[in-house]
Design a protein around this motif. Structure first.
Motif, PDB file in Angstrom:
ATOM      1  N   CYS A   8      13.473   6.181  -3.683  1.00  0.00           N
ATOM      2  CA  CYS A   8      13.189   5.366  -4.893  1.00  0.00           C
ATOM      3  C   CYS A   8      11.630   5.198  -5.106  1.00  0.00           C
ATOM      4  CB  CYS A   8      14.026   4.298  -4.574  1.00  0.00           C
ATOM      5  SG  CYS A   8      14.133   3.017  -6.133  1.00  0.00           S
ATOM      6  N   ALA A   9      10.975   4.655  -4.059  1.00  0.00           N
ATOM      7  CA  ALA A   9       9.754   4.163  -4.276  1.00  0.00           C
ATOM      8  C   ALA A   9       8.790   5.429  -4.494  1.00  0.00           C
ATOM      9  CB  ALA A   9       9.084   3.690  -2.784  1.00  0.00           C
ATOM     10  N   ALA A  10       9.061   6.497  -4.032  1.00  0.00           N
ATOM     11  CA  ALA A  10       8.299   7.708  -4.483  1.00  0.00           C
ATOM     12  C   ALA A  10       8.441   8.186  -6.001  1.00  0.00           C
ATOM     13  CB  ALA A  10       8.714   8.977  -3.650  1.00  0.00           C
ATOM     14  N   GLY A  11       9.743   7.827  -6.447  1.00  0.00           N
ATOM     15  CA  GLY A  11      10.057   8.189  -7.904  1.00  0.00           C
ATOM     16  C   GLY A  11       9.213   7.185  -8.937  1.00  0.00           C
ATOM     17  N   LEU A  12       9.255   5.962  -8.265  1.00  0.00           N
ATOM     18  CA  LEU A  12       8.647   4.970  -9.095  1.00  0.00           C
ATOM     19  C   LEU A  12       7.365   5.313  -9.528  1.00  0.00           C
ATOM     20  CD1 LEU A  12      10.206   1.536  -7.938  1.00  0.00           C
ATOM     21  CD2 LEU A  12      10.553   2.445 -10.290  1.00  0.00           C
ATOM     22  N   LEU A  13       6.777   5.732  -8.051  1.00  0.00           N
ATOM     23  CA  LEU A  13       5.084   6.122  -8.193  1.00  0.00           C
ATOM     24  C   LEU A  13       5.014   6.957  -8.867  1.00  0.00           C
ATOM     25  CD1 LEU A  13       4.225   5.019  -4.593  1.00  0.00           C
ATOM     26  CD2 LEU A  13       3.843   3.866  -6.461  1.00  0.00           C
ATOM     27  N   PHE A  14       5.646   8.041  -8.801  1.00  0.00           N
ATOM     28  CA  PHE A  14       5.550   9.270  -9.981  1.00  0.00           C
ATOM     29  C   PHE A  14       5.635   9.011 -11.419  1.00  0.00           C
ATOM     30  CE2 PHE A  14       7.461  12.814 -11.998  1.00  0.00           C
ATOM     31  CZ  PHE A  14       6.336  13.838 -11.981  1.00  0.00           C
ATOM     32  N   VAL A  15       6.735   8.093 -11.746  1.00  0.00           N
ATOM     33  CA  VAL A  15       6.847   7.495 -13.115  1.00  0.00           C
ATOM     34  C   VAL A  15       5.596   6.805 -13.369  1.00  0.00           C
ATOM     35  CG1 VAL A  15       8.362   6.326 -14.854  1.00  0.00           C
ATOM     36  CG2 VAL A  15       9.380   7.869 -12.987  1.00  0.00           C
ATOM     37  N   MET A  16       5.313   5.777 -12.552  1.00  0.00           N
ATOM     38  CA  MET A  16       4.115   5.315 -12.876  1.00  0.00           C
ATOM     39  C   MET A  16       2.975   5.736 -13.256  1.00  0.00           C
ATOM     40  SD  MET A  16       3.115   1.736 -10.734  1.00  0.00           S
ATOM     41  CE  MET A  16       2.581   2.982  -9.497  1.00  0.00           C
ATOM     42  N   PRO A  42      -3.586  -1.675 -16.946  1.00  0.00           N
ATOM     43  CA  PRO A  42      -3.944  -2.328 -18.386  1.00  0.00           C
ATOM     44  C   PRO A  42      -2.485  -2.534 -19.187  1.00  0.00           C
ATOM     45  CG  PRO A  42      -4.673  -0.152 -18.297  1.00  0.00           C
ATOM     46  CD  PRO A  42      -4.200  -0.436 -17.070  1.00  0.00           C
ATOM     47  N   ILE A  43      -1.432  -1.796 -18.675  1.00  0.00           N
ATOM     48  CA  ILE A  43      -0.135  -2.152 -19.708  1.00  0.00           C
ATOM     49  C   ILE A  43       0.936  -2.387 -18.842  1.00  0.00           C
ATOM     50  CG2 ILE A  43      -1.082   0.097 -20.945  1.00  0.00           C
ATOM     51  CD1 ILE A  43       0.817   1.780 -19.389  1.00  0.00           C
ATOM     52  N   PRO A  44       1.931  -2.894 -19.336  1.00  0.00           N
ATOM     53  CA  PRO A  44       2.959  -3.498 -18.934  1.00  0.00           C
ATOM     54  C   PRO A  44       3.911  -2.500 -17.988  1.00  0.00           C
ATOM     55  CG  PRO A  44       3.293  -3.949 -21.404  1.00  0.00           C
ATOM     56  CD  PRO A  44       1.883  -3.045 -21.181  1.00  0.00           C
ATOM     57  N   GLY A  45       4.347  -3.026 -16.768  1.00  0.00           N
ATOM     58  CA  GLY A  45       5.131  -2.101 -15.853  1.00  0.00           C
ATOM     59  C   GLY A  45       4.348  -2.348 -14.494  1.00  0.00           C
ATOM     60  N   LEU A  46       4.912  -1.339 -13.642  1.00  0.00           N
ATOM     61  CA  LEU A  46       4.317  -1.449 -12.329  1.00  0.00           C
ATOM     62  C   LEU A  46       2.846  -0.840 -12.315  1.00  0.00           C
ATOM     63  CD1 LEU A  46       7.196  -0.046 -10.011  1.00  0.00           C
ATOM     64  CD2 LEU A  46       6.256  -2.301 -10.219  1.00  0.00           C
ATOM     65  N   GLY A  47       2.050  -1.528 -11.269  1.00  0.00           N
ATOM     66  CA  GLY A  47       0.391  -1.262 -11.037  1.00  0.00           C
ATOM     67  C   GLY A  47       0.006  -1.195  -9.632  1.00  0.00           C
ATOM     68  N   ILE A  48      -0.654  -0.503  -9.002  1.00  0.00           N
ATOM     69  CA  ILE A  48      -1.094  -0.330  -7.828  1.00  0.00           C
ATOM     70  C   ILE A  48      -2.727  -0.555  -7.946  1.00  0.00           C
ATOM     71  CG2 ILE A  48      -1.572   1.073  -5.943  1.00  0.00           C
ATOM     72  CD1 ILE A  48       0.791   2.876  -6.619  1.00  0.00           C
ATOM     73  N   SER A  49      -3.252  -1.369  -6.975  1.00  0.00           N
ATOM     74  CA  SER A  49      -4.546  -1.862  -7.002  1.00  0.00           C
ATOM     75  C   SER A  49      -5.111  -1.794  -5.612  1.00  0.00           C
ATOM     76  CB  SER A  49      -4.802  -3.114  -7.812  1.00  0.00           C
ATOM     77  OG  SER A  49      -4.175  -4.183  -6.833  1.00  0.00           O
ATOM     78  N   GLY A  62     -10.477  -5.946   2.800  1.00  0.00           N
ATOM     79  CA  GLY A  62      -9.858  -4.699   2.011  1.00  0.00           C
ATOM     80  C   GLY A  62      -8.252  -5.015   1.588  1.00  0.00           C
ATOM     81  N   SER A  63      -7.891  -4.545   0.300  1.00  0.00           N
ATOM     82  CA  SER A  63      -6.756  -4.825  -0.097  1.00  0.00           C
ATOM     83  C   SER A  63      -5.952  -3.724  -0.474  1.00  0.00           C
ATOM     84  CB  SER A  63      -6.617  -5.955  -0.837  1.00  0.00           C
ATOM     85  OG  SER A  63      -6.987  -5.663  -2.108  1.00  0.00           O
ATOM     86  N   LEU A  64      -4.868  -3.725  -0.679  1.00  0.00           N
ATOM     87  CA  LEU A  64      -3.793  -2.658  -1.206  1.00  0.00           C
ATOM     88  C   LEU A  64      -2.722  -3.370  -2.084  1.00  0.00           C
ATOM     89  CD1 LEU A  64      -3.566   0.246  -2.318  1.00  0.00           C
ATOM     90  CD2 LEU A  64      -2.068   0.513  -0.060  1.00  0.00           C
ATOM     91  N   GLY A  65      -2.708  -3.641  -3.291  1.00  0.00           N
ATOM     92  CA  GLY A  65      -1.633  -4.237  -4.074  1.00  0.00           C
ATOM     93  C   GLY A  65      -0.764  -3.641  -4.884  1.00  0.00           C
ATOM     94  N   LEU A  66       0.584  -4.180  -4.979  1.00  0.00           N
ATOM     95  CA  LEU A  66       1.385  -3.784  -5.886  1.00  0.00           C
ATOM     96  C   LEU A  66       1.889  -4.952  -6.889  1.00  0.00           C
ATOM     97  CD1 LEU A  66       3.560  -1.316  -6.735  1.00  0.00           C
ATOM     98  CD2 LEU A  66       5.106  -2.575  -5.164  1.00  0.00           C
ATOM     99  N   ASP A  67       1.844  -4.703  -8.142  1.00  0.00           N
ATOM    100  CA  ASP A  67       2.058  -5.888  -9.147  1.00  0.00           C
ATOM    101  C   ASP A  67       3.000  -5.321 -10.387  1.00  0.00           C
ATOM    102  OD1 ASP A  67       0.455  -4.535 -11.267  1.00  0.00           O
ATOM    103  OD2 ASP A  67      -1.288  -5.277 -10.177  1.00  0.00           O
ATOM    104  N   PHE A  68       3.527  -6.466 -10.820  1.00  0.00           N
ATOM    105  CA  PHE A  68       4.066  -6.128 -12.212  1.00  0.00           C
ATOM    106  C   PHE A  68       3.729  -6.943 -13.446  1.00  0.00           C
ATOM    107  CE2 PHE A  68       7.819  -6.713 -15.073  1.00  0.00           C
ATOM    108  CZ  PHE A  68       8.121  -5.521 -15.179  1.00  0.00           C
TER     109      PHE A  68
END
Length: 180
Positions: A8-16, A42-49, A62-68
């Motif tokens: 599921c996580a891999a699918g979300l990352l692929f779509v994102m 910059p757009i609505p939805g999931l993001g990685i930073s 150092g950081s790795l983030g996931l946001d909505f």
């Protein structure tokens, strides 16, 4: 169950990744530098930073983030979390899970105002007592893909077991970014 969660996580990352922008940025403050990247920011939805911030005198983060992100009228609201590696100058290196979010207000196609904050209490840290981060500023889209940021950043790693606090960033910065 864990295989389905990973799928599921891999699918979300692929779509994102196929739908959103990639960005890289660099910032310089009086006593620190910061390098960052983003996917989907910059757009609505999931993001990685992610980022790596180095202070001249007080350590590194150092950081790795996931946001909505989602629009709220003229604002873009973001909630998320960051996994952090903390390396204070005075004290033990450690890790933290910080929770927070931010707001972005787009004034026109060139200028926007933004602010964000993240916090990790002692229960979500190792090696340190707490982590605090806040930033805000003005974002100027000079032309696609170049942007310039001017703002203020504060990051504090609260010491534990008699170690002092390490203020990794506390002051204005100027940054440039590229978005694709």
């Amino acid at each position: 169950m864990s295989k389905s969660l990973v799928a599921c996580a891999a699918g979300l990352l692929f779509v994102m990744g196929s739908a959103n922008a990639i960005s890289v940025s660099g910032e310089v403050g009086q006593h620190y530098t910061n390098m960052g990247f983003g996917l989907g920011s910059p757009i609505p939805g999931l993001g990685i930073s992610g980022n790596w911030l180095r202070s001249d005198h007080n350590g590194s983060v150092g950081s790795l983030g996931l946001d909505f992100s989602m629009p709220l009228g003229p604002l873009m609201a973001t909630v998320g979390g960051k996994a952090l590696y903390l390396s204070p100058q005075d004290g033990k290196s450690g890790a933290a899970l910080a929770l927070g979010g931010g707001l972005k207000w787009t004034l026109n196609r060139y200028i926007s105002l933004y602010g964000e904050g993240y916090f990790a209490p002692e229960s979500l840290t190792s090696g340190v007592k707490a982590y605090n981060e806040a930033s805000g500023g003005v974002h100027w889209n000079v032309f696609r893909p170049l942007s310039v940021d001017v703002g203020y950043r504060y990051i504090n790693i609260k010491g534990k077991d008699g170690h002092r606090d390490n203020t990794v960033a506390d002051g204005p910065y100027v940054g440039v970014g590229l978005s694709f």
